[in-house]
Design a protein around this motif. Sequence first.
Motif, PDB file in Angstrom:
ATOM      1  N   VAL A 118       0.830  -1.204   0.000  1.00  0.00           N
ATOM      2  CA  VAL A 118       0.000   0.000   0.000  1.00  0.00           C
ATOM      3  C   VAL A 118       0.866   1.256   0.000  1.00  0.00           C
ATOM      4  O   VAL A 118       0.569   2.233  -0.708  1.00  0.00           O
ATOM      5  CB  VAL A 118      -0.946   0.009   1.216  1.00  0.00           C
ATOM      6  N   THR A 123      -0.855   6.013  -1.939  1.00  0.00           N
ATOM      7  CA  THR A 123      -2.246   6.349  -1.625  1.00  0.00           C
ATOM      8  C   THR A 123      -2.339   7.395  -0.515  1.00  0.00           C
ATOM      9  O   THR A 123      -1.654   7.308   0.498  1.00  0.00           O
ATOM     10  CB  THR A 123      -3.011   5.087  -1.185  1.00  0.00           C
ATOM     11  N   ALA A 159      -5.732  -3.971   0.096  1.00  0.00           N
ATOM     12  CA  ALA A 159      -5.069  -2.859   0.776  1.00  0.00           C
ATOM     13  C   ALA A 159      -5.337  -2.804   2.274  1.00  0.00           C
ATOM     14  O   ALA A 159      -5.009  -1.822   2.932  1.00  0.00           O
ATOM     15  CB  ALA A 159      -5.504  -1.534   0.134  1.00  0.00           C
ATOM     16  N   ASN A 182      -6.500   3.731   3.406  1.00  0.00           N
ATOM     17  CA  ASN A 182      -5.697   2.778   2.633  1.00  0.00           C
ATOM     18  C   ASN A 182      -6.266   2.468   1.256  1.00  0.00           C
ATOM     19  O   ASN A 182      -5.597   1.835   0.435  1.00  0.00           O
ATOM     20  CB  ASN A 182      -5.572   1.447   3.384  1.00  0.00           C
ATOM     21  N   ILE A 184      -7.290   1.825  -2.391  1.00  0.00           N
ATOM     22  CA  ILE A 184      -6.658   2.085  -3.680  1.00  0.00           C
ATOM     23  C   ILE A 184      -7.683   2.068  -4.817  1.00  0.00           C
ATOM     24  O   ILE A 184      -7.333   2.018  -5.988  1.00  0.00           O
ATOM     25  CB  ILE A 184      -5.520   1.081  -3.972  1.00  0.00           C
TER      26      ILE A 184
END
Length: 214
Positions: A118, A123, A159, A182, A184
Amino acid sequence: MRSGILAADSAYKAIVAEGKGEDAPVVLSDYEEAFKNSQIYKELHEVRNIRPSFHTGLGIWGGMAWAGLDSMILKGRVPFTFQHKDPDHSMMEPASMHKPIDYPKPDGEITFDILTSVSRTGTNHAENQPVHLRLADSSVEIATNLPVFAGPEQKFCPAGVYEYVDDDARPGHKRFQINSQNCIHCKTCDIKDPSQNINWTVPEGGDGPQYVDT
């Protein structure tokens, strides 16, 4: 990326050129036509039958043969379109029907842990942005998904957005936690949730994964 450009062009035309959006919602009425006239539609139309062919009477081997024939020779030029018989989320079976899989720990060379993966996506979301992951019923995960499907959200999300953690207010029980920071934006949760209780919505503009060459 190309579909995003088409959407932006359509939005610009509606807002700037046609002056819409002052007193009413902007409807991108020409976006669908622009999409169908683009190279994206042509490419997707050519391969529309490849994956669904495995869910027909052709079976896996017939599906493989059809996939090769359709992608290499026919290029989608057939007068029919195969359909998936059932939605993806309905194909999930109760955890009691399967044995837990003991996955090897990430080696840091070929396989990596979720947090490392991640972090490499770059992100980021503003903490005060509108929530883009919404539950239709906040009780469903604990009442159904955890006891019946062993909490599939924490497995199919790549993620680590969804977790079942100890509930401090109710010792011995779990609560469902969403780590939206988190996310994505793969939309797997919206598609695969067996209860169809998770609704992924478009996040605030500009936030999300920022992939770069590494």
